[in-house]
Scaffold this active site. Structure first.
Site, PDB file in Angstrom:
ATOM      1  N   GLU A  94       0.841  -1.198   0.000  1.00 28.28           N
ATOM      2  CA  GLU A  94       0.000   0.000   0.000  1.00 28.28           C
ATOM      3  C   GLU A  94       0.877   1.249   0.000  1.00 28.28           C
ATOM      4  OE1 GLU A  94      -3.416  -0.403   2.496  1.00 28.28           O
ATOM      5  OE2 GLU A  94      -3.357   1.692   3.090  1.00 28.28           O
ATOM      6  N   GLU A 125      -3.068  10.507   2.970  1.00 31.34           N
ATOM      7  CA  GLU A 125      -4.293  10.711   3.739  1.00 31.34           C
ATOM      8  C   GLU A 125      -4.272  12.108   4.349  1.00 31.34           C
ATOM      9  OE1 GLU A 125      -5.181   6.451   5.755  1.00 31.34           O
ATOM     10  OE2 GLU A 125      -3.267   7.361   6.272  1.00 31.34           O
ATOM     11  N   ASN A 160      -0.815  12.759   5.892  1.00 28.60           N
ATOM     12  CA  ASN A 160      -0.099  11.561   6.305  1.00 28.60           C
ATOM     13  C   ASN A 160       0.335  10.783   5.067  1.00 28.60           C
ATOM     14  OD1 ASN A 160       0.772   9.474   8.210  1.00 28.60           O
ATOM     15  ND2 ASN A 160      -0.943   8.271   7.428  1.00 28.60           N
ATOM     16  N   THR A 161       1.626  10.465   4.970  1.00 23.53           N
ATOM     17  CA  THR A 161       2.124   9.583   3.913  1.00 23.53           C
ATOM     18  C   THR A 161       2.642   8.308   4.563  1.00 23.53           C
ATOM     19  OG1 THR A 161       4.397  10.471   3.951  1.00 23.53           O
ATOM     20  CG2 THR A 161       2.791  11.593   2.540  1.00 23.53           C
ATOM     21  N   LYS A 215       3.775   1.198   9.229  1.00 18.76           N
ATOM     22  CA  LYS A 215       4.373   2.006  10.297  1.00 18.76           C
ATOM     23  C   LYS A 215       5.542   2.841   9.781  1.00 18.76           C
ATOM     24  CE  LYS A 215       3.147  -1.371  13.882  1.00 18.76           C
ATOM     25  NZ  LYS A 215       3.658  -2.229  14.979  1.00 18.76           N
TER      26      LYS A 215
END
EC number: 2.4.1.207
Length: 290
Positions: free
Chosen positions: A106, A110, A123-124, A133
């Protein structure tokens, strides 16, 4: 937070589309699949040519879409105008995923909403063989709710590059001895969902449903990518379109790495490679490499 969690919400929620005109929606339906509550999505055309897709979130449902094709490497971009006002608890996404399994790959962008007057967090994250993580989070240097801005993922065999308005803000490099998303074809997804348990101040601030419906708009979707609809994976340059050479070997030059350093210095709000509490036994191996 990976969307294999998010989409457990979105999948149950299911989304479909209302088109302002069948002509505006036709091209969209050729590229994407949608499911669910039809009144939560609109596909419209501002000028007869430009498609704009509006996703809606309320108490009953979130919304989203996914590409019909799967890809193994590519350049993906979209323009987005995020939820305005009090967006705390909402999560808007643009990402690639190979599926929901434990060993999935993935690549995430976001946007985690916030209380009115406070900045969004972008958020990457990268997942490879189920290992994630690897978040880098940034505040943005503009108001992403006031107008459309372009967000891009470049994914090739050497690295993954995240860009905002053509400004590189992160690169995630492949190392031969470390996991990297390179064998599992991925679909493109976009969603708007309730992330109250996680998104804003680690879940302390929940969605204020009195502000619903929440709406995010997408337009200008563009992809130049290698289509691979074989679940077994594998890669051949014959699957790639014209223009592939512009991104398939792309790595950041010195000036662009300077731009990444500028973004980290001025706008980074979280770096997993600096979170000793999260990794008390030592940081992931890539954190020690340049």
């Amino acid at each position: 937070m990976a969307k294999h969690l998010a989409l457990s919400v979105a999948a149950a929620v299911a989304v479909s589309w209302l088109a302002a005109s069948s002509a505006a929606a036709a091209g969209f339906y050729e590229k994407f699949d949608v499911v669910g509550a039809g009144d939560h999505v609109r596909v419209v055309s501002d000028d007869g040519k430009t498609q704009q897709v509006a996703l809606t979130l309320d108490r009953s449902s979130g919304s989203g879409f996914t590409s019909k094709d799967t890809y193994l490497f590519g350049e993906f971009s979209v323009q987005m105008k995020l939820v305005g006002g009090n967006s705390a608890g909402t999560v808007t996404s643009f990402y690639l995923s190979s599926g929901e399994g434990d060993g999935h790959d993935e690549i995430d962008i976001e946007f985690m909403g916030n209380l009115s007057g406070n900045p969004y967090v972008m958020n990457t994250n990268v997942w490879a063989n189920g290992d994630g993580k690897k978040e880098h989070q940034f505040y943005l240097w503009f108001d992403p709710t006031a107008d459309f801005h372009t967000y891009k993922i470049i994914w090739n065999p050497q690295n993954i590059i995240f860009q905002v308005d053509d400004v590189p803000v992160r690169t995630f490099k492949k190392y031969d001895d470390l996991a990297y998303p390179q064998s599992k074809p991925m679909r493109l997804h976009a969603t708007l969902w309730d992330g109250s348990y996680w998104a804003t101040r680690h879940g302390d601030v929940k969605i204020d449903w009195s502000g619903a419906p929440f709406v995010v708009s997408y337009r200008g979707y563009s992809t130049n990518a290698c289509v691979n609809n074989n679940p077994a994976g594998g890669w051949s340059s014959s699957w790639c379109p014209e223009g592939t050479s512009a991104w398939i070997h792309r790595e950041l030059d010195g000036a662009e790495l300077g731009t990444v350093a500028w973004a980290e210095r001025n706008y980074m709000s979280y770096n997993y490679c600096a979170d000793g509490w999260r990794f008390p036994q030592g940081f992931p191996a890539e954190c020690y490499r340049k």
